[in-house]
Design a protein around this motif. Structure first.
Motif, PDB file in Angstrom:
ATOM      1  N   LEU A 115      32.671  37.055  47.157  1.00 48.78           N
ATOM      2  CA  LEU A 115      33.747  36.513  46.324  1.00 48.78           C
ATOM      3  C   LEU A 115      35.114  36.841  46.932  1.00 48.78           C
ATOM      4  CD1 LEU A 115      34.284  35.127  43.522  1.00 48.78           C
ATOM      5  CD2 LEU A 115      34.526  37.445  42.608  1.00 48.78           C
ATOM      6  N   THR A 172      38.679  31.636  41.669  1.00 53.32           N
ATOM      7  CA  THR A 172      38.158  32.760  42.448  1.00 53.32           C
ATOM      8  C   THR A 172      38.978  34.020  42.216  1.00 53.32           C
ATOM      9  OG1 THR A 172      37.479  31.154  44.134  1.00 53.32           O
ATOM     10  CG2 THR A 172      37.440  33.475  44.752  1.00 53.32           C
ATOM     11  N   GLU A 197      38.126  35.773  39.017  1.00 51.69           N
ATOM     12  CA  GLU A 197      36.879  36.525  39.138  1.00 51.69           C
ATOM     13  C   GLU A 197      37.104  37.851  39.859  1.00 51.69           C
ATOM     14  OE1 GLU A 197      33.187  35.901  38.410  1.00 51.69           O
ATOM     15  OE2 GLU A 197      34.546  35.279  36.812  1.00 51.69           O
TER      16      GLU A 197
END
Length: 363
Positions: free
Chosen positions: A151, A191, A194
């Motif tokens: 990630l 993203t 997150e």
């Protein structure tokens, strides 16, 4: 987790070296510039977190060679061994294998052979800029949560693309540039949000361990606080839209997880600007110990402890406290002088100009 053996070819000052490690304390002795730090740097690199000195991969290759090769055998308490191999070229793509199976990226090494690193520059975790503290929380999260490393890598890729678009815009969005920026904003918002959530989750796990470790190192009770400081408020997507004119003018992404910080306090004052140097050193050590404790308590593989010339930076009280706080397991220590009285090594190596020789230990 324990590293059994390590082979180096054209790594830093080493043309060729092969060393084995026991299950307990191994001490690596040598003067400055002889290669003792480079030896444990190789162990750290094979953990998947890169050079703990912040060196680029091309700087790791011996001056006379086009590439370096690392090979390590590591095992857990259940007797499962892993062969980890890496070839790092001066330029080009790094090749990594585990048990002869090729990995698609270096980040997949994270968690295979975890380490906890203590170094003389750790004071910068407290006194330095936000990038050092982001690296600390990112390394912890990548080891703790398998999906976090990928990630984080994806967010960095999106940031590079967005920043390239902003640089090419030259201060004005014309043609389809605005539409393209909308796309990168959407991806960065998803993203980046997150990444923010995983960092906060990691910090929540670290808080109690950080306080316990600090009190053990300082040998007194203390009010230790730690807060995640985001560079935006509210929804990240909306914040990116609001900052667009500034980003276009400055040709860079001015908000997002890449600009965040972790703020520490000790007894009601800022650890970075108002704490004493002794308090800052205690906190830096506690930050490392806290990550180690979280990983062990979560049932993850117990990290290998790497201590690079740490004791020379500590007073007697903190040296004794650190030795008492170190968890059981494999520990590799480098030093240019004698070890503290409380440290009893299982094996000792002396490093001289990239040559490693065992030293007899008293029994």
């Amino acid at each position: 987790m324990r590293i059994r053996s390590l082979t180096l070819q054209n790594w830093r000052c080493y043309k060729s070296a092969n060393v084995s490690f026991g299950d307990g304390l191994t001490v690596i002795v040598g003067g400055n510039g002889q290669g003792k730090t480079s030896l444990i740097e190789a162990v750290g690199w094979l953990s998947g977190l890169g050079s703990f000195r912040g060196a680029s991969d091309d700087a790791l290759v011996h001056v006379d060679a086009p590439s370096t090769v690392l090979r390590a055998t590591a095992g857990d308490d259940n007797g499962r061994d892993q062969l980890i191999e890496a070839e790092v070229p001066r330029s080009g793509r790094t090749r990594i294998q585990i048990n002869r199976q090729r990995l698609s990226r270096a980040g997949d090494l994270v968690g295979v052979m975890p380490v906890t690193m203590f170094g003389p520059d750790d004071l910068a975790l407290v006194k330095g800029g936000p990038a050092r503290r982001r690296s600390w929380i990112d390394a912890a999260a990548a080891t703790r949560y398998p999906r976090y490393g990928g990630l984080r890598t994806e967010m960095e890729r999106i940031l590079r693309q967005r920043n390239a678009l902003l640089r090419n815009a030259g201060g004005r969005l014309v043609g389809d540039a605005g539409i393209t920026l909308d796309v990168w904003d959407e991806r960065l918002a998803a993203t980046g949000s997150e990444v923010y959530r995983w960092r906060c989750r990691m910090l929540n796990e670290l808080r109690p361990e950080l306080t316990a470790a600090y009190e053990a190192i300082a040998r007194l009770s203390a009010d230790v606080c730690v807060d995640y400081m985001a560079s935006w408020s509210g929804d990240l997507g909306e914040a990116l839209v609001a900052s667009r004119s500034v980003d276009v003018r400055r040709a860079m992404t001015t908000i997002g997880p890449h600009r965040d910080d972790v703020r520490f306090g000790v007894n009601g004052v800022s650890a970075r600007t108002q704490a004493s140097q002794g308090e800052q050193r205690s906190l830096a050590l506690a930050m490392r110990l806290a990550v180690d404790s979280v990983l062990r308590n979560a049932g993850e593989l117990a990290p290998i402890l790497l201590l690079d010339d740490v004791f020379s930076e500590l007073d007697t009280q903190r040296t004794d406290a650190l030795l008492e706080c170190l968890p059981a397991g494999q520990c590799l220590v480098t030093t240019a002088s004698a070890l503290p009285i409380g440290a009893v090594p299982d094996q000792v190596y002396r490093v001289t100009r990239g040559q490693i020789k065992p030293v007899a230990t008293p029994r």
